[in-house]
Design an enzyme around this catalytic site. Sequence first.
Site, PDB file in Angstrom:
ATOM      1  N   LYS A  13       0.833  -1.212   0.000  1.00  0.00           N
ATOM      2  CA  LYS A  13       0.000   0.000   0.000  1.00  0.00           C
ATOM      3  C   LYS A  13       0.867   1.262   0.000  1.00  0.00           C
ATOM      4  CE  LYS A  13      -1.908  -1.001   3.944  1.00  0.00           C
ATOM      5  NZ  LYS A  13      -1.213  -2.285   4.224  1.00  0.00           N
ATOM      6  N   ARG A  88      -9.082   1.323   8.935  1.00  0.00           N
ATOM      7  CA  ARG A  88      -8.695  -0.046   9.208  1.00  0.00           C
ATOM      8  C   ARG A  88      -9.794  -0.806   9.941  1.00  0.00           C
ATOM      9  NH1 ARG A  88      -2.890   0.661   9.046  1.00  0.00           N
ATOM     10  NH2 ARG A  88      -1.764  -1.289   9.184  1.00  0.00           N
ATOM     11  N   ARG A 127      11.528  -6.020   4.635  1.00  0.00           N
ATOM     12  CA  ARG A 127      11.255  -4.578   4.572  1.00  0.00           C
ATOM     13  C   ARG A 127      12.257  -3.822   5.435  1.00  0.00           C
ATOM     14  NH1 ARG A 127       5.363  -2.078   5.376  1.00  0.00           N
ATOM     15  NH2 ARG A 127       5.317  -3.284   7.294  1.00  0.00           N
ATOM     16  N   ARG A 160      11.514  -2.574  11.306  1.00  0.00           N
ATOM     17  CA  ARG A 160      10.515  -2.182  12.295  1.00  0.00           C
ATOM     18  C   ARG A 160      10.284  -3.296  13.314  1.00  0.00           C
ATOM     19  NH1 ARG A 160       5.611  -0.066   8.612  1.00  0.00           N
ATOM     20  NH2 ARG A 160       4.502  -1.193  10.246  1.00  0.00           N
ATOM     21  N   ARG A 171      -0.455  -9.415  13.252  1.00  0.00           N
ATOM     22  CA  ARG A 171      -1.014  -8.329  12.435  1.00  0.00           C
ATOM     23  C   ARG A 171      -1.882  -8.867  11.308  1.00  0.00           C
ATOM     24  NH1 ARG A 171       4.109  -5.283  10.787  1.00  0.00           N
ATOM     25  NH2 ARG A 171       2.713  -3.766   9.820  1.00  0.00           N
TER      26      ARG A 171
HETATM   27  P1  ADP Z   1       1.633  -1.558   7.407  1.00  0.00           P
HETATM   28  O1  ADP Z   1       2.133  -0.507   6.429  1.00  0.00           O
HETATM   29  O2  ADP Z   1       2.596  -2.648   7.577  1.00  0.00           O
HETATM   30  O3  ADP Z   1       0.253  -2.027   7.083  1.00  0.00           O
HETATM   31  P2  ADP Z   1       1.238   0.666   9.164  1.00  0.00           P
HETATM   32  O4  ADP Z   1       2.487   1.444   9.088  1.00  0.00           O
HETATM   33  O5  ADP Z   1       0.084   1.121   8.323  1.00  0.00           O
HETATM   34  O6  ADP Z   1       1.569  -0.847   8.817  1.00  0.00           O
HETATM   35  O7  ADP Z   1       0.724   0.552  10.660  1.00  0.00           O
HETATM   36  C1  ADP Z   1       1.586   0.185  11.708  1.00  0.00           C
HETATM   37  C2  ADP Z   1       0.796   0.090  12.991  1.00  0.00           C
HETATM   38  O8  ADP Z   1       0.238   1.376  13.317  1.00  0.00           O
HETATM   39  C3  ADP Z   1      -0.412  -0.842  12.936  1.00  0.00           C
HETATM   40  O9  ADP Z   1      -0.066  -2.191  13.198  1.00  0.00           O
HETATM   41  C4  ADP Z   1      -1.308  -0.243  14.037  1.00  0.00           C
HETATM   42  O10 ADP Z   1      -0.844  -0.590  15.329  1.00  0.00           O
HETATM   43  C5  ADP Z   1      -1.071   1.250  13.859  1.00  0.00           C
HETATM   44  N1  ADP Z   1      -2.046   1.855  12.925  1.00  0.00           N
HETATM   45  C6  ADP Z   1      -1.790   2.463  11.741  1.00  0.00           C
HETATM   46  N2  ADP Z   1      -2.919   2.914  11.167  1.00  0.00           N
HETATM   47  C7  ADP Z   1      -3.927   2.599  12.006  1.00  0.00           C
HETATM   48  C8  ADP Z   1      -5.343   2.774  11.982  1.00  0.00           C
HETATM   49  N3  ADP Z   1      -5.966   3.379  10.944  1.00  0.00           N
HETATM   50  N4  ADP Z   1      -6.062   2.304  13.034  1.00  0.00           N
HETATM   51  C9  ADP Z   1      -5.475   1.711  14.073  1.00  0.00           C
HETATM   52  N5  ADP Z   1      -4.155   1.494  14.160  1.00  0.00           N
HETATM   53  C10 ADP Z   1      -3.376   1.930  13.143  1.00  0.00           C
HETATM   54  P1  ADP Z   2       2.312  -1.776   3.206  1.00  0.00           P
HETATM   55  O1  ADP Z   2       2.333  -0.280   3.165  1.00  0.00           O
HETATM   56  O2  ADP Z   2       1.090  -2.355   2.567  1.00  0.00           O
HETATM   57  O3  ADP Z   2       2.547  -2.326   4.573  1.00  0.00           O
HETATM   58  P2  ADP Z   2       4.889  -1.616   1.815  1.00  0.00           P
HETATM   59  O4  ADP Z   2       4.612  -0.723   0.661  1.00  0.00           O
HETATM   60  O5  ADP Z   2       5.660  -1.080   2.942  1.00  0.00           O
HETATM   61  O6  ADP Z   2       3.507  -2.312   2.312  1.00  0.00           O
HETATM   62  O7  ADP Z   2       5.619  -2.930   1.248  1.00  0.00           O
HETATM   63  C1  ADP Z   2       6.041  -3.984   2.118  1.00  0.00           C
HETATM   64  C2  ADP Z   2       7.413  -4.496   1.666  1.00  0.00           C
HETATM   65  O8  ADP Z   2       7.290  -5.182   0.412  1.00  0.00           O
HETATM   66  C3  ADP Z   2       8.434  -3.387   1.428  1.00  0.00           C
HETATM   67  O9  ADP Z   2       9.706  -3.864   1.808  1.00  0.00           O
HETATM   68  C4  ADP Z   2       8.370  -3.132  -0.068  1.00  0.00           C
HETATM   69  O10 ADP Z   2       9.592  -2.633  -0.588  1.00  0.00           O
HETATM   70  C5  ADP Z   2       8.034  -4.519  -0.619  1.00  0.00           C
HETATM   71  N1  ADP Z   2       7.137  -4.484  -1.789  1.00  0.00           N
HETATM   72  C6  ADP Z   2       6.125  -3.600  -2.057  1.00  0.00           C
HETATM   73  N2  ADP Z   2       5.501  -3.898  -3.221  1.00  0.00           N
HETATM   74  C7  ADP Z   2       6.118  -5.011  -3.706  1.00  0.00           C
HETATM   75  C8  ADP Z   2       5.931  -5.812  -4.893  1.00  0.00           C
HETATM   76  N3  ADP Z   2       4.971  -5.532  -5.810  1.00  0.00           N
HETATM   77  N4  ADP Z   2       6.743  -6.881  -5.043  1.00  0.00           N
HETATM   78  C9  ADP Z   2       7.703  -7.181  -4.118  1.00  0.00           C
HETATM   79  N5  ADP Z   2       7.938  -6.468  -3.003  1.00  0.00           N
HETATM   80  C10 ADP Z   2       7.158  -5.390  -2.783  1.00  0.00           C
END
Ligand code: ADP
Ligand code: ADP
Length: 214
Positions: A13, A88, A127, A160, A171
């Site tokens: 995302k 979320r 990541r 992280r 998660r």
């Molecule tokens: P990822 O990119 O791996 O999906 P995020 O960076 O979006 O993770 O979120 C990291 C953490 O921050 C989540 O596991 C949660 O604890 C918190 N978080 C982020 N966005 C929200 C939300 N909209 N509602 C509740 N918790 C959130």
């Molecule tokens: P999210 O915001 O949904 O948690 P991220 O954009 O941070 O996800 O992506 C999670 C991990 O996967 C990062 O290390 C990123 O560089 C990698 N990644 C993202 N998109 C792809 C893809 N299409 N193929 C392989 N790896 C990816």
Amino acid sequence: MKIIMLGAPGAGKGTQAKRIAKKYSIPHISTGDILRANVKGETELGKKAQVFMNQGLLVPDDLVIDMLMDRIGQADCEKGYVLDGFPRTIPQAESLDAALAGLGEKMDFAIDVDVPDENIVKRMGGRRACVNCGATYHVEFNPTKTEGICDACGEKLILRDDDKPETVQKRLDVYHDQTQPLIAYYEKAGILNTVDGTQNMEDVFESIVQILGA
Ligand code: ADP
Ligand code: ADP
Ligand code: ZN
């Protein structure tokens, strides 16, 4: 243009939202990034949020909703934005809809980046994040020029705490339980689009541009 990114943690995302923001000249709003900045800055919000984040749990709705409403009320959001990591939960989505309806506005697109759980664990383990500028890399799929150093700003990258395998499974469980129901919510609202997130990053982006328009 107002866009919501849906998808499991690690689906890509953030990676795609950054590209969308650049192409369509709208801000990228990541609630995860805002929360991590608050944790780093040791704010009241950060202290409360950290406890949940470290366990792979969601931060309570009231805290996150206030934070998000504050952000989308800022001047740079007038022409739209791409939301990454919000909503979320169903209550978060309902609050957002109600707030927008009050302004005579609505969301335009919800894009679900679809990636099966099997692929997620590998993505999260590799990541690497820059807490300074928000850039995200992957040791295998999107490596930096110098190992462990952010290409964009030169800061040291981190793995992280919540990307460690034991927290990732938690998660994913939380995602299926609390966030996945949003897919049906936005389908019902008539704005859901799904892209195959297992493609490489460029092809995922191309699929998204086809939905949003060039
Ligand atoms: P990822 O990119 O791996 O999906 P995020 O960076 O979006 O993770 O979120 C990291 C953490 O921050 C989540 O596991 C949660 O604890 C918190 N978080 C982020 N966005 C929200 C939300 N909209 N509602 C509740 N918790 C959130
Ligand atoms: P999210 O915001 O949904 O948690 P991220 O954009 O941070 O996800 O992506 C999670 C991990 O996967 C990062 O290390 C990123 O560089 C990698 N990644 C993202 N998109 C792809 C893809 N299409 N193929 C392989 N790896 C990816
Ligand atoms: Zn950086």
